[in-house]
Design a protein around this motif. Structure first.
Motif, PDB file in Angstrom:
ATOM      1  N   ASP A  34       0.807  -1.214   0.000  1.00  0.00           N
ATOM      2  CA  ASP A  34       0.000   0.000   0.000  1.00  0.00           C
ATOM      3  C   ASP A  34       0.848   1.276   0.000  1.00  0.00           C
ATOM      4  O   ASP A  34       0.318   2.365  -0.168  1.00  0.00           O
ATOM      5  N   GLN A  35       2.172   1.153   0.128  1.00  0.00           N
ATOM      6  CA  GLN A  35       3.070   2.302   0.134  1.00  0.00           C
ATOM      7  C   GLN A  35       3.808   2.495  -1.202  1.00  0.00           C
ATOM      8  O   GLN A  35       4.550   3.458  -1.354  1.00  0.00           O
ATOM      9  N   TYR A  36       3.652   1.564  -2.154  1.00  0.00           N
ATOM     10  CA  TYR A  36       4.424   1.629  -3.404  1.00  0.00           C
ATOM     11  C   TYR A  36       4.275   2.969  -4.120  1.00  0.00           C
ATOM     12  O   TYR A  36       5.233   3.489  -4.677  1.00  0.00           O
ATOM     13  N   ALA A  37       3.090   3.524  -4.134  1.00  0.00           N
ATOM     14  CA  ALA A  37       2.861   4.782  -4.849  1.00  0.00           C
ATOM     15  C   ALA A  37       3.749   5.901  -4.305  1.00  0.00           C
ATOM     16  O   ALA A  37       4.032   6.867  -5.016  1.00  0.00           O
ATOM     17  N   GLN A  38       4.233   5.761  -3.060  1.00  0.00           N
ATOM     18  CA  GLN A  38       5.071   6.792  -2.457  1.00  0.00           C
ATOM     19  C   GLN A  38       6.525   6.738  -2.934  1.00  0.00           C
ATOM     20  O   GLN A  38       7.264   7.699  -2.771  1.00  0.00           O
ATOM     21  N   TRP A  39       6.946   5.587  -3.495  1.00  0.00           N
ATOM     22  CA  TRP A  39       8.356   5.498  -3.874  1.00  0.00           C
ATOM     23  C   TRP A  39       8.616   4.852  -5.241  1.00  0.00           C
ATOM     24  O   TRP A  39       9.615   5.149  -5.866  1.00  0.00           O
ATOM     25  N   HIS A  40       7.749   3.953  -5.688  1.00  0.00           N
ATOM     26  CA  HIS A  40       8.026   3.238  -6.944  1.00  0.00           C
ATOM     27  C   HIS A  40       7.737   4.154  -8.129  1.00  0.00           C
ATOM     28  O   HIS A  40       6.692   4.798  -8.171  1.00  0.00           O
ATOM     29  N   PRO A  41       8.647   4.221  -9.101  1.00  0.00           N
ATOM     30  CA  PRO A  41       8.465   5.141 -10.237  1.00  0.00           C
ATOM     31  C   PRO A  41       7.229   4.898 -11.095  1.00  0.00           C
ATOM     32  O   PRO A  41       6.709   5.835 -11.688  1.00  0.00           O
ATOM     33  N   VAL A  42       6.734   3.634 -11.202  1.00  0.00           N
ATOM     34  CA  VAL A  42       5.607   3.381 -12.105  1.00  0.00           C
ATOM     35  C   VAL A  42       4.495   2.519 -11.521  1.00  0.00           C
ATOM     36  O   VAL A  42       3.429   2.409 -12.116  1.00  0.00           O
ATOM     37  N   LEU A  43       4.710   1.902 -10.367  1.00  0.00           N
ATOM     38  CA  LEU A  43       3.756   0.917  -9.858  1.00  0.00           C
ATOM     39  C   LEU A  43       3.100   1.378  -8.562  1.00  0.00           C
ATOM     40  O   LEU A  43       3.771   1.806  -7.628  1.00  0.00           O
ATOM     41  N   SER A  44       1.774   1.296  -8.534  1.00  0.00           N
ATOM     42  CA  SER A  44       1.049   1.483  -7.275  1.00  0.00           C
ATOM     43  C   SER A  44       0.224   0.213  -7.051  1.00  0.00           C
ATOM     44  O   SER A  44      -0.300  -0.369  -8.000  1.00  0.00           O
ATOM     45  N   LEU A  45       0.175  -0.231  -5.807  1.00  0.00           N
ATOM     46  CA  LEU A  45      -0.530  -1.471  -5.469  1.00  0.00           C
ATOM     47  C   LEU A  45      -1.594  -1.197  -4.431  1.00  0.00           C
ATOM     48  O   LEU A  45      -1.482  -0.278  -3.628  1.00  0.00           O
ATOM     49  N   ASP A  46      -2.624  -2.033  -4.449  1.00  0.00           N
ATOM     50  CA  ASP A  46      -3.749  -1.870  -3.538  1.00  0.00           C
ATOM     51  C   ASP A  46      -3.871  -3.116  -2.675  1.00  0.00           C
ATOM     52  O   ASP A  46      -4.759  -3.940  -2.884  1.00  0.00           O
ATOM     53  N   ALA A  47      -2.936  -3.268  -1.736  1.00  0.00           N
ATOM     54  CA  ALA A  47      -2.953  -4.421  -0.841  1.00  0.00           C
ATOM     55  C   ALA A  47      -2.144  -4.067   0.391  1.00  0.00           C
ATOM     56  O   ALA A  47      -1.354  -3.125   0.387  1.00  0.00           O
ATOM     57  N   LYS A  48      -2.336  -4.818   1.439  1.00  0.00           N
ATOM     58  CA  LYS A  48      -1.639  -4.611   2.707  1.00  0.00           C
ATOM     59  C   LYS A  48      -0.563  -5.682   2.876  1.00  0.00           C
ATOM     60  O   LYS A  48      -0.672  -6.773   2.306  1.00  0.00           O
ATOM     61  N   PRO A  49       0.464  -5.407   3.699  1.00  0.00           N
ATOM     62  CA  PRO A  49       1.522  -6.398   3.914  1.00  0.00           C
ATOM     63  C   PRO A  49       1.021  -7.752   4.414  1.00  0.00           C
ATOM     64  O   PRO A  49       1.623  -8.778   4.117  1.00  0.00           O
ATOM     65  N   GLU A  50      -0.096  -7.772   5.129  1.00  0.00           N
ATOM     66  CA  GLU A  50      -0.604  -9.065   5.621  1.00  0.00           C
ATOM     67  C   GLU A  50      -1.095  -9.960   4.480  1.00  0.00           C
ATOM     68  O   GLU A  50      -1.366 -11.135   4.672  1.00  0.00           O
ATOM     69  N   GLN A  51      -1.191  -9.413   3.276  1.00  0.00           N
ATOM     70  CA  GLN A  51      -1.616 -10.203   2.118  1.00  0.00           C
ATOM     71  C   GLN A  51      -0.431 -10.863   1.408  1.00  0.00           C
ATOM     72  O   GLN A  51      -0.571 -11.357   0.302  1.00  0.00           O
ATOM     73  N   VAL A  52       0.736 -10.900   2.050  1.00  0.00           N
ATOM     74  CA  VAL A  52       1.923 -11.522   1.472  1.00  0.00           C
ATOM     75  C   VAL A  52       1.869 -13.016   1.755  1.00  0.00           C
ATOM     76  O   VAL A  52       2.567 -13.539   2.617  1.00  0.00           O
ATOM     77  N   VAL A  53       0.970 -13.686   1.057  1.00  0.00           N
ATOM     78  CA  VAL A  53       0.802 -15.132   1.188  1.00  0.00           C
ATOM     79  C   VAL A  53       0.621 -15.718  -0.208  1.00  0.00           C
ATOM     80  O   VAL A  53       0.083 -15.064  -1.104  1.00  0.00           O
ATOM     81  N   VAL A  54       1.083 -16.940  -0.393  1.00  0.00           N
ATOM     82  CA  VAL A  54       0.949 -17.601  -1.684  1.00  0.00           C
ATOM     83  C   VAL A  54      -0.528 -17.668  -2.072  1.00  0.00           C
ATOM     84  O   VAL A  54      -1.379 -18.008  -1.249  1.00  0.00           O
ATOM     85  N   GLY A  55      -0.815 -17.294  -3.296  1.00  0.00           N
ATOM     86  CA  GLY A  55      -2.181 -17.308  -3.806  1.00  0.00           C
ATOM     87  C   GLY A  55      -2.872 -15.957  -3.745  1.00  0.00           C
ATOM     88  O   GLY A  55      -3.885 -15.753  -4.414  1.00  0.00           O
ATOM     89  N   ALA A  56      -2.345 -15.017  -2.943  1.00  0.00           N
ATOM     90  CA  ALA A  56      -2.972 -13.695  -2.841  1.00  0.00           C
ATOM     91  C   ALA A  56      -2.871 -12.973  -4.179  1.00  0.00           C
ATOM     92  O   ALA A  56      -1.854 -13.051  -4.873  1.00  0.00           O
ATOM     93  N   GLU A  57      -3.931 -12.286  -4.551  1.00  0.00           N
ATOM     94  CA  GLU A  57      -3.938 -11.478  -5.761  1.00  0.00           C
ATOM     95  C   GLU A  57      -3.815 -10.019  -5.358  1.00  0.00           C
ATOM     96  O   GLU A  57      -4.584  -9.531  -4.517  1.00  0.00           O
ATOM     97  N   ILE A  58      -2.829  -9.345  -5.941  1.00  0.00           N
ATOM     98  CA  ILE A  58      -2.515  -7.970  -5.584  1.00  0.00           C
ATOM     99  C   ILE A  58      -2.859  -7.070  -6.774  1.00  0.00           C
ATOM    100  O   ILE A  58      -2.149  -7.079  -7.792  1.00  0.00           O
ATOM    101  N   PRO A  59      -3.950  -6.304  -6.673  1.00  0.00           N
ATOM    102  CA  PRO A  59      -4.298  -5.397  -7.765  1.00  0.00           C
ATOM    103  C   PRO A  59      -3.417  -4.156  -7.737  1.00  0.00           C
ATOM    104  O   PRO A  59      -2.957  -3.730  -6.676  1.00  0.00           O
TER     105      PRO A  59
END
Length: 160
Positions: A34-59
């Motif tokens: 959820d913090q990518y938009a603050q630092w990544h040059p081209v990618l913003s993500l809509d998910a929380k760190p607790e979603q770092v599990v196999v099978g999770a879909e990160i929009p």
């Protein structure tokens, strides 16, 4: 393994960045989706760190690069906290990217961050002429992660 084609399935892009922080600090930033938009040059993500599990879909959304702005969804396929994260996005009907992030602790307390993506699918070969440009982009992403991690890491916390 050939650097241009990886396992032979498709083209590969890899960039390595040294970050002056311990692996755990780099991991925290890497999985704070959820913090990518603050630092990544081209990618913003809509998910929380607790979603770092196999099978999770990160929009997310890719914007500001050479390609047209587009919505993306990555599916996490491998997690070995705090050392390795792998996600996939796209489709075999066009281009499927398998993106891996590997964090390797160094003896001096720094982290070697390896950002690599292997492309497969019907149109993957079309990326081969663009690999040099893509490598520069991935190096830029590593530099942005480096800057973000070091800005959040207190001086003297594990490097020396």
């Amino acid at each position: 393994m050939n650097a241009e084609t990886g396992t032979g399935e498709g083209p590969v892009v890899t960039a390595v960045t040294r970050i002056s922080a311990p692996v755990e600090d780099v991991w925290r930033v890497l999985v704070a989706f959820d913090q990518y938009a603050q630092w990544h040059p081209v990618l913003s993500l809509d998910a929380k760190p607790e979603q770092v599990v196999v099978g999770a879909e990160i929009p997310g959304r890719v914007a500001g690069g050479d390609a047209p702005e587009q919505d993306v969804t990555m599916r996490i396929v491998e997690v070995e906290a705090p050392r390795r994260l792998v996600w996939e996005g796209g489709s075999l009907a066009a281009i499927l990217g398998r993106h891996s992030f590997v964090l390797t602790p160094q003896p001096d307390g720094t982290t070697e961050f390896t950002d690599s993506e292997e492309f497969s699918g019907a149109a993957a070969a079309e990326l081969i002429p663009a690999l040099g440009r893509l490598r520069k982009e991935y190096a830029r992403y590593g530099a942005a992660l480096h800057e973000r991690v070091e800005a959040l890491t207190p001086p003297g916390s594990g490097t020396g």
